[in-house]
Design a protein around this motif. Sequence first.
Motif, mmCIF file in Angstrom:
data_model
loop_
_atom_site.group_PDB
_atom_site.id
_atom_site.type_symbol
_atom_site.label_atom_id
_atom_site.label_comp_id
_atom_site.label_asym_id
_atom_site.label_seq_id
_atom_site.Cartn_x
_atom_site.Cartn_y
_atom_site.Cartn_z
ATOM 1 N N SER A 75 0.842 -1.195 0.000
ATOM 2 C CA SER A 75 0.000 0.000 0.000
ATOM 3 C C SER A 75 0.874 1.241 0.000
ATOM 4 O O SER A 75 1.911 1.284 0.669
ATOM 5 C CB SER A 75 -0.895 0.012 1.246
ATOM 6 O OG SER A 75 -1.565 1.253 1.352
ATOM 7 N N THR A 76 0.429 2.259 -0.726
ATOM 8 C CA THR A 76 1.121 3.549 -0.747
ATOM 9 C C THR A 76 0.582 4.474 0.335
ATOM 10 O O THR A 76 1.007 5.618 0.439
ATOM 11 C CB THR A 76 0.933 4.244 -2.105
ATOM 12 O OG1 THR A 76 -0.465 4.542 -2.267
ATOM 13 C CG2 THR A 76 1.424 3.388 -3.258
ATOM 14 N N GLY A 77 -0.360 3.976 1.114
ATOM 15 C CA GLY A 77 -1.055 4.815 2.083
ATOM 16 C C GLY A 77 -2.415 5.226 1.553
ATOM 17 O O GLY A 77 -3.248 5.732 2.303
ATOM 18 N N CYS A 78 -2.638 4.992 0.253
ATOM 19 C CA CYS A 78 -3.919 5.285 -0.393
ATOM 20 C C CYS A 78 -4.280 4.161 -1.357
ATOM 21 O O CYS A 78 -5.310 3.543 -1.231
ATOM 22 C CB CYS A 78 -3.847 6.615 -1.136
ATOM 23 S SG CYS A 78 -5.376 7.051 -2.010
ATOM 24 N N ASN A 79 -3.417 3.894 -2.318
ATOM 25 C CA ASN A 79 -3.645 2.856 -3.323
ATOM 26 C C ASN A 79 -2.766 1.641 -3.057
ATOM 27 O O ASN A 79 -1.794 1.717 -2.307
ATOM 28 C CB ASN A 79 -3.346 3.409 -4.723
ATOM 29 C CG ASN A 79 -4.471 4.272 -5.242
ATOM 30 O OD1 ASN A 79 -5.555 3.773 -5.539
ATOM 31 N ND2 ASN A 79 -4.233 5.571 -5.335
ATOM 32 N N ASN A 80 -3.112 0.550 -3.703
ATOM 33 C CA ASN A 80 -2.302 -0.657 -3.654
ATOM 34 C C ASN A 80 -1.403 -0.700 -4.886
ATOM 35 O O ASN A 80 -1.776 -0.182 -5.946
ATOM 36 C CB ASN A 80 -3.184 -1.905 -3.617
ATOM 37 C CG ASN A 80 -3.988 -1.978 -2.343
ATOM 38 O OD1 ASN A 80 -3.510 -1.633 -1.271
ATOM 39 N ND2 ASN A 80 -5.226 -2.406 -2.455
ATOM 40 N N TYR A 81 -0.247 -1.319 -4.748
ATOM 41 C CA TYR A 81 0.666 -1.480 -5.879
ATOM 42 C C TYR A 81 1.149 -2.918 -5.933
ATOM 43 O O TYR A 81 1.060 -3.656 -4.953
ATOM 44 C CB TYR A 81 1.858 -0.513 -5.769
ATOM 45 C CG TYR A 81 2.795 -0.826 -4.632
ATOM 46 C CD1 TYR A 81 3.901 -1.658 -4.816
ATOM 47 C CD2 TYR A 81 2.580 -0.313 -3.357
ATOM 48 C CE1 TYR A 81 4.755 -1.961 -3.766
ATOM 49 C CE2 TYR A 81 3.427 -0.615 -2.303
ATOM 50 C CZ TYR A 81 4.507 -1.436 -2.520
ATOM 51 O OH TYR A 81 5.351 -1.753 -1.479
ATOM 52 N N MET A 82 1.643 -3.311 -7.090
ATOM 53 C CA MET A 82 2.189 -4.650 -7.261
ATOM 54 C C MET A 82 3.223 -4.640 -8.382
ATOM 55 O O MET A 82 3.111 -3.854 -9.326
ATOM 56 C CB MET A 82 1.091 -5.681 -7.529
ATOM 57 C CG MET A 82 0.355 -5.516 -8.812
ATOM 58 S SD MET A 82 -1.394 -4.972 -8.857
ATOM 59 C CE MET A 82 -1.788 -4.011 -7.507
ATOM 60 N N THR A 83 4.254 -5.484 -8.220
ATOM 61 C CA THR A 83 5.308 -5.617 -9.211
ATOM 62 C C THR A 83 6.007 -6.952 -8.989
ATOM 63 O O THR A 83 5.733 -7.650 -8.026
ATOM 64 C CB THR A 83 6.313 -4.441 -9.122
ATOM 65 O OG1 THR A 83 7.251 -4.538 -10.203
ATOM 66 C CG2 THR A 83 7.053 -4.419 -7.807
ATOM 67 N N SER A 84 6.914 -7.277 -9.869
ATOM 68 C CA SER A 84 7.759 -8.452 -9.685
ATOM 69 C C SER A 84 9.154 -7.960 -9.318
ATOM 70 O O SER A 84 9.464 -6.782 -9.471
ATOM 71 C CB SER A 84 7.815 -9.279 -10.975
ATOM 72 O OG SER A 84 8.352 -8.492 -12.022
ATOM 73 N N PHE A 85 9.987 -8.871 -8.814
ATOM 74 C CA PHE A 85 11.357 -8.476 -8.491
ATOM 75 C C PHE A 85 12.300 -9.665 -8.586
ATOM 76 O O PHE A 85 11.876 -10.821 -8.507
ATOM 77 C CB PHE A 85 11.449 -7.845 -7.092
ATOM 78 C CG PHE A 85 11.344 -8.829 -5.962
ATOM 79 C CD1 PHE A 85 12.488 -9.367 -5.384
ATOM 80 C CD2 PHE A 85 10.115 -9.224 -5.476
ATOM 81 C CE1 PHE A 85 12.391 -10.280 -4.341
ATOM 82 C CE2 PHE A 85 10.011 -10.137 -4.434
ATOM 83 C CZ PHE A 85 11.153 -10.669 -3.865
ATOM 84 N N THR A 86 13.571 -9.349 -8.766
ATOM 85 C CA THR A 86 14.644 -10.343 -8.698
ATOM 86 C C THR A 86 15.783 -9.724 -7.906
ATOM 87 O O THR A 86 15.879 -8.499 -7.781
ATOM 88 C CB THR A 86 15.170 -10.761 -10.084
ATOM 89 O OG1 THR A 86 15.666 -9.596 -10.759
ATOM 90 C CG2 THR A 86 14.089 -11.432 -10.910
ATOM 91 N N THR A 87 16.622 -10.584 -7.359
ATOM 92 C CA THR A 87 17.809 -10.114 -6.648
ATOM 93 C C THR A 87 19.030 -10.832 -7.194
ATOM 94 O O THR A 87 18.935 -11.955 -7.699
ATOM 95 C CB THR A 87 17.713 -10.397 -5.136
ATOM 96 O OG1 THR A 87 17.559 -11.807 -4.933
ATOM 97 C CG2 THR A 87 16.549 -9.659 -4.505
ATOM 98 N N GLU A 88 20.149 -10.143 -7.099
ATOM 99 C CA GLU A 88 21.446 -10.743 -7.394
ATOM 100 C C GLU A 88 22.413 -10.108 -6.416
ATOM 101 O O GLU A 88 22.706 -8.918 -6.516
ATOM 102 C CB GLU A 88 21.864 -10.476 -8.834
ATOM 103 C CG GLU A 88 23.124 -11.211 -9.220
ATOM 104 C CD GLU A 88 23.439 -11.083 -10.698
ATOM 105 O OE1 GLU A 88 24.631 -10.947 -11.009
ATOM 106 O OE2 GLU A 88 22.517 -11.107 -11.523
ATOM 107 N N GLY A 89 22.840 -10.883 -5.435
ATOM 108 C CA GLY A 89 23.598 -10.295 -4.339
ATOM 109 C C GLY A 89 22.671 -9.351 -3.599
ATOM 110 O O GLY A 89 21.569 -9.721 -3.208
#
Length: 166
Positions: A75-89
Amino acid sequence: MKSLILPLTLLLPVLGYSLTAPAIAAESTREVAQVSTALQGEWVLVGWGDKANLTPPVAGTRVTANFMGDRLSGSTGCNNYMTSFTTEGTTLKLGPTATTMKACSDPISQQESQFLMALSGVKTYAMTPEGHLHLTYETEAASGVLAFVPLATYQGAAQEAIPALW
């Protein structure tokens, strides 16, 4: 219908497709291996910006980040958000972010814009000795850190939690 299925199953290997589960499992394992387990869980933003002078969220709002598998939502404090992610180190790469489109009044809409802009510029993550999450960001407009605490230990007012981050 049965006479059509058999020729298709014979043609799949020629086209590079397989009906075997191990290939699918190997692909899933490779993707999961690129996601840090340290990030997993629900986090509450306690401040962002310059490490020495964090800006707390607007009173009465809760900005969150929920890392689950290779997905980030919150939540941004008002709307919801969504995304994908990856990590390397300690590098954190986010995919395109989608949000709901509820109208927010100021100063909450300003907070949302600033948070989403910072989120779009996230470069790395770090875990503090206290178990807090810091996402460093860099955009054309600003650079700094998004500072989160685990939801389980969140104790309310962000202003009280900020000094404990460092």
